[in-house]
Design a protein around this motif. Structure first.
Motif, PDB file in Angstrom:
ATOM      1  N   LEU A  33      -0.943   3.473  -2.421  1.00 14.97           N
ATOM      2  CA  LEU A  33      -1.566   2.788  -3.599  1.00 14.97           C
ATOM      3  C   LEU A  33      -1.074   1.147  -3.972  1.00 14.97           C
ATOM      4  CD1 LEU A  33      -2.785   4.086  -7.463  1.00 14.97           C
ATOM      5  CD2 LEU A  33      -1.561   2.088  -7.028  1.00 14.97           C
ATOM      6  N   LEU A  34       0.402   0.439  -4.092  1.00 20.09           N
ATOM      7  CA  LEU A  34       0.814  -0.814  -4.379  1.00 20.09           C
ATOM      8  C   LEU A  34       0.997  -1.485  -2.878  1.00 20.09           C
ATOM      9  CD1 LEU A  34       4.355   0.495  -5.083  1.00 20.09           C
ATOM     10  CD2 LEU A  34       2.479  -0.342  -6.221  1.00 20.09           C
ATOM     11  N   ARG A  35       0.230  -0.655  -1.335  1.00 21.77           N
ATOM     12  CA  ARG A  35      -0.324  -1.239  -0.402  1.00 21.77           C
ATOM     13  C   ARG A  35      -1.837  -1.320  -0.156  1.00 21.77           C
ATOM     14  NH1 ARG A  35       3.563   1.856   2.393  1.00 21.77           N
ATOM     15  NH2 ARG A  35       1.441   3.455   2.740  1.00 21.77           N
ATOM     16  N   LEU A  36      -2.876  -0.673  -0.907  1.00 20.62           N
ATOM     17  CA  LEU A  36      -3.616  -0.883  -1.614  1.00 20.62           C
ATOM     18  C   LEU A  36      -4.310  -1.662  -2.050  1.00 20.62           C
ATOM     19  CD1 LEU A  36      -5.598   2.200  -0.424  1.00 20.62           C
ATOM     20  CD2 LEU A  36      -4.821   0.453   0.798  1.00 20.62           C
ATOM     21  N   SER A  37      -3.354  -2.401  -3.180  1.00 21.63           N
ATOM     22  CA  SER A  37      -3.361  -3.660  -4.235  1.00 21.63           C
ATOM     23  C   SER A  37      -3.142  -4.315  -3.420  1.00 21.63           C
ATOM     24  CB  SER A  37      -2.775  -3.268  -5.298  1.00 21.63           C
ATOM     25  OG  SER A  37      -2.639  -1.832  -6.107  1.00 21.63           O
ATOM     26  N   LEU A  38      -3.050  -5.118  -2.207  1.00 19.54           N
ATOM     27  CA  LEU A  38      -2.017  -6.621  -2.051  1.00 19.54           C
ATOM     28  C   LEU A  38      -3.501  -6.472  -1.428  1.00 19.54           C
ATOM     29  CD1 LEU A  38       1.362  -5.619  -0.226  1.00 19.54           C
ATOM     30  CD2 LEU A  38       0.197  -6.614  -2.870  1.00 19.54           C
ATOM     31  N   ALA A  39      -3.470  -8.076  -1.009  1.00 18.01           N
ATOM     32  CA  ALA A  39      -4.800  -9.040  -1.009  1.00 18.01           C
ATOM     33  C   ALA A  39      -5.541  -8.779   0.927  1.00 18.01           C
ATOM     34  CB  ALA A  39      -4.961 -10.229  -1.160  1.00 18.01           C
ATOM     35  N   GLY A  40      -4.178  -8.345   1.371  1.00 15.53           N
ATOM     36  CA  GLY A  40      -3.868  -7.893   2.760  1.00 15.53           C
ATOM     37  C   GLY A  40      -4.598  -6.854   3.395  1.00 15.53           C
ATOM     38  N   ALA A  41      -5.005  -5.379   2.485  1.00 15.23           N
ATOM     39  CA  ALA A  41      -5.081  -4.828   2.620  1.00 15.23           C
ATOM     40  C   ALA A  41      -5.940  -3.872   3.716  1.00 15.23           C
ATOM     41  CB  ALA A  41      -5.022  -3.655   1.475  1.00 15.23           C
ATOM     42  N   ALA A  42      -5.313  -3.420   4.844  1.00 15.78           N
ATOM     43  CA  ALA A  42      -7.306  -3.127   5.312  1.00 15.78           C
ATOM     44  C   ALA A  42      -8.459  -2.944   4.782  1.00 15.78           C
ATOM     45  CB  ALA A  42      -6.560  -2.142   7.134  1.00 15.78           C
ATOM     46  N   GLN A  43      -9.873  -2.929   5.248  1.00 17.63           N
ATOM     47  CA  GLN A  43     -10.481  -2.368   4.757  1.00 17.63           C
ATOM     48  C   GLN A  43     -10.667  -0.836   5.001  1.00 17.63           C
ATOM     49  OE1 GLN A  43     -13.759  -5.264   5.178  1.00 17.63           O
ATOM     50  NE2 GLN A  43     -15.383  -3.780   5.263  1.00 17.63           N
TER      51      GLN A  43
END
Length: 226
Positions: A33-43
C-alpha cells in the motif's frame, strides 16, 4: 491521509483497544500500500489495486446498516449510533461512486498469473464481510464498520494516486474523522462485553484487508517475473 488513531488515547477504554489494533493490525503501513501511495507507482499495479478494492468494497455494504442497530447502554448511545451511521453511510456511498469511476478509468484488469485463485480469494473476502455484517454478536458489526473507516483513509492514499494517473478528480472524503470515531467508540463500547465484540469485528476487518494487500503484492511480483 493516514488515520491518526494513536494521538487520541485516553478517550475511553473501548477506543484505546481499537486504536491499539489500528496501530498494530491496520493497513496504513502495509509495504505494498505504501509503494502504491507514491507518485512513481507502476500503472498496472495501481489498476490492479483499484479493481480489487472495487471487487471487495464496490457494492453496498450492510456493515453500517447493522451497526445502526447497536445502541449500547450509555445514555447518549441511542442518539450517537444512528447519527454516525448516517454520516458514514453517505460518505461511503460517495466513496463507492468514486471507486466505480476510478475502476472504469483504470481500464482492463492487468493480465496476471493465477487469476482464478485471485477471483476465489476476492469472493471469500466478500463473504467474510457479509458474515461480519450479519453477526448476531452485539457490537461486532459496529467494530467492523469502524475498522473499515479507519483503513479506508489509507486506501484513499492509493486511490488518489491512481486518480491522478487515470485522470479522475477525487472527491473530498466525507467519512468520520479520528476525533469523531474515537468519540463514537467511547460512547458505544460502554461494557467489557461490547468492547470485546467491537474489538473482534475490527480485528477481523484489519486481517481481511491485510490479506487483500498481501494478495496484491504477490500479484505485482508475479507480473514482474513474467
Amino acid at each position: 491521509m493516514a488515520f491518526e488513531s494513536t494521538q487520541l488515547r485516553g478517550i475511553g477504554t473501548g477506543w484505546d483497544v481499537i486504536a491499539a489494533l489500528a496501530e498494530s493490525d491496520g493497513n496504513a503501513r502495509h509495504p505494498h500500500l505504501l509503494r502504491l501511495s507514491l507518485a512513481g507507482a507502476a500503472q498496472r499495479d495501481l489498476a490492479d489495486a483499484v479493481h480489487a478494492i472495487c471487487s471487495v468494497h464496490g457494492r453496498t455494504t450492510d456493515l453500517f446498516d447493522e451497526a445502526s442497530r447497536h445502541r449500547g447502554g450509555a445514555p447518549d448511545a441511542g442518539r450517537v449510533a444512528p447519527a454516525w451511521v448516517e454520516v458514514a453511510t453517505e460518505g461511503f456511498a460517495a466513496e463507492r461512486a468514486f471507486l466505480a469511476t476510478l475502476t472504469a478509468a483504470a481500464g482492463p484488469l492487468p493480465s496476471t498469473p493465477g487469476q482464478a485463485e485471485t477471483d476465489a480469494a476476492l469472493v471469500a473476502q466478500r463473504h467474510a464481510f457479509d458474515m461480519l455484517a450479519r453477526s448476531g454478536r452485539a457490537g461486532c458489526a459496529t467494530g467492523a464498520a469502524i475498522a473499515l473507516v479507519i483503513d479506508w483513509y489509507a486506501f484513499r492514499d492509493t486511490m488518489d494516486v491512481a486518480a491522478a494517473r487515470f485522470g479522475v478528480a477525487p472527491p473530498k472524503m466525507a467519512l468520520p474523522d479520528a476525533i469523531e470515531i474515537a468519540t463514537i467508540v467511547a460512547t458505544l463500547s460502554d461494557s467489557p462485553m461490547l468492547q470485546r465484540a467491537m474489538a473482534f469485528g475490527a480485528q477481523q476487518v484489519f486481517a481481511q484487508h491485510r490479506g487483500l494487500w498481501d494478495l496484491l503484492e504477490a500479484r505485482a511480483s508475479a507480473r514482474d517475473r513474467h
